[in-house]
Enzyme design. Sequence first.
Site, PDB file in Angstrom:
ATOM      1  N   ARG A 114       0.798  -1.227   0.000  1.00  0.00           N
ATOM      2  CA  ARG A 114       0.000   0.000   0.000  1.00  0.00           C
ATOM      3  C   ARG A 114       0.822   1.263   0.000  1.00  0.00           C
ATOM      4  O   ARG A 114       0.306   2.344  -0.246  1.00  0.00           O
ATOM      5  CB  ARG A 114      -0.919   0.009   1.237  1.00  0.00           C
ATOM      6  CG  ARG A 114      -1.918  -1.113   1.254  1.00  0.00           C
ATOM      7  CD  ARG A 114      -2.403  -1.416   2.650  1.00  0.00           C
ATOM      8  NE  ARG A 114      -1.352  -2.061   3.453  1.00  0.00           N
ATOM      9  CZ  ARG A 114      -1.483  -2.417   4.716  1.00  0.00           C
ATOM     10  NH1 ARG A 114      -2.617  -2.188   5.326  1.00  0.00           N
ATOM     11  NH2 ARG A 114      -0.481  -3.000   5.358  1.00  0.00           N
ATOM     12  N   LEU A 213      12.545   4.283  -1.689  1.00  0.00           N
ATOM     13  CA  LEU A 213      13.476   3.152  -1.609  1.00  0.00           C
ATOM     14  C   LEU A 213      13.238   2.273  -0.372  1.00  0.00           C
ATOM     15  O   LEU A 213      13.370   1.057  -0.439  1.00  0.00           O
ATOM     16  CB  LEU A 213      14.924   3.675  -1.627  1.00  0.00           C
ATOM     17  CG  LEU A 213      16.031   2.635  -1.672  1.00  0.00           C
ATOM     18  CD1 LEU A 213      15.929   1.730  -2.893  1.00  0.00           C
ATOM     19  CD2 LEU A 213      17.402   3.319  -1.643  1.00  0.00           C
ATOM     20  N   ARG A 223       9.010 -10.123  -2.036  1.00  0.00           N
ATOM     21  CA  ARG A 223       8.666 -10.658  -3.358  1.00  0.00           C
ATOM     22  C   ARG A 223       9.863 -11.208  -4.124  1.00  0.00           C
ATOM     23  O   ARG A 223       9.658 -11.920  -5.116  1.00  0.00           O
ATOM     24  CB  ARG A 223       7.959  -9.586  -4.194  1.00  0.00           C
ATOM     25  CG  ARG A 223       6.701  -9.032  -3.522  1.00  0.00           C
ATOM     26  CD  ARG A 223       5.681 -10.111  -3.202  1.00  0.00           C
ATOM     27  NE  ARG A 223       4.488  -9.541  -2.575  1.00  0.00           N
ATOM     28  CZ  ARG A 223       3.417 -10.249  -2.265  1.00  0.00           C
ATOM     29  NH1 ARG A 223       3.367 -11.544  -2.510  1.00  0.00           N
ATOM     30  NH2 ARG A 223       2.378  -9.687  -1.671  1.00  0.00           N
TER      31      ARG A 223
END
EC number: 2.1.1.148
Length: 302
Positions: A114, A213, A223
């Site tokens: 988000r 970042l 991920r």
Amino acid sequence: MPVTPEQQAEIDELRGQTKPTLRAVSEGMEKHLYKAHDVLDHGFVRVIDYMGDDQAICQAARVSYGKGTKSVQNDEGLIRYLMRHWHSTPFEMCEIKLHVKLPVFVARQWIRHRTANVNEYSARYSILDREFYIPRAEDLAAQSVINNQGRGETLTGEEAERVLRYLKDDAGRAYDHYEEMISDEGQQGLARELARMNLPANIYTQWYWKVDLHNLFHFLRLRADSHAQYEIRVYADAICEMVKDWVPAAYGAFEDYRLGGATLSGKAVECIRRMVAGEKVTQETSGMSKGEWREFMGVVEG
Ligand SMILES: Cc1cc2nc3c(=O)[nH]c(=O)nc-3n(C[C@H](O)[C@H](O)[C@H](O)COP(=O)(O)OP(=O)(O)OC[C@H]3O[C@@H](n4cnc5c(N)ncnc54)[C@H](O)[C@@H]3O)c2cc1C
């Protein structure tokens, strides 16, 4: 096709233009700017813009007026210190804007992050292209028997052929009906915003995704991890390659402390202390559950 010849011509034109700037420039990132890095069968990820570099992280940490840089070693040491001690706000001073083309089921996982700004291609306004993610034969895996959220053996033979046939045929048929429903030839034509509900989750969508970042590292930590689904991991891996060139010192610290590091519980630390003291610790004497112990031994034994 990830990028059409017309889109490539636009990218080449943009890359052909340069302007003088007073802003921080990362030479490593300049070589990626605008270029599409192919991912999966029709997807890509490309950098549209970025702000900051390794020095910008140090400048923010030192709240400096000028370059804020000591020596490269000093800066690298500072960045490692910040990463080690979770002093995260200096990393938020760097930003990246990506253009990503990805299957909808990957987008559903991605959008859970988000702390980014997103603008997606509108399937209310535009017609989606006839492009579907069809896995390569070697990526067609069976359900894992040990992990409900994972894959096991690769499918083979007649079963693999049948699965691929279903994926291609079903997507093609759904798209044919989508086109038919929105057509205004000889009929009113269903609104695009309604017709799209007939499309499968392996159709490609696109978005611009901007993130700082610190939050990008959080995304990549989850991920680019071996437990993440392959289809999102390949995007994270492609982004890792860009970030490595953009902010080499910050990426080096991230790779060491986050990707390569491990979080240990109090019980795990205690077990290591007992092991170092020469005691033979087992799962039964560790105070950990079987699952925790398996993961702990994975860290200890590699
Ligand atoms: C391997 C794996 C399996 C998963 N399986 C599932 C699943 O089965 N079902 C499912 O629903 N999701 C699943 N997820 C998604 C996961 O639960 C997270 O939603 C996703 O990884 C985004 O993480 P995040 O919320 O930390 O990131 P972001 O949304 O980027 O947030 C970053 C950090 O900001 C803070 N933050 C942001 N928004 C809030 C808020 N509203 N309130 C409080 N703090 C906030 C939190 O500290 C958060 O960690 C899975 C993720 C992974 C990697």
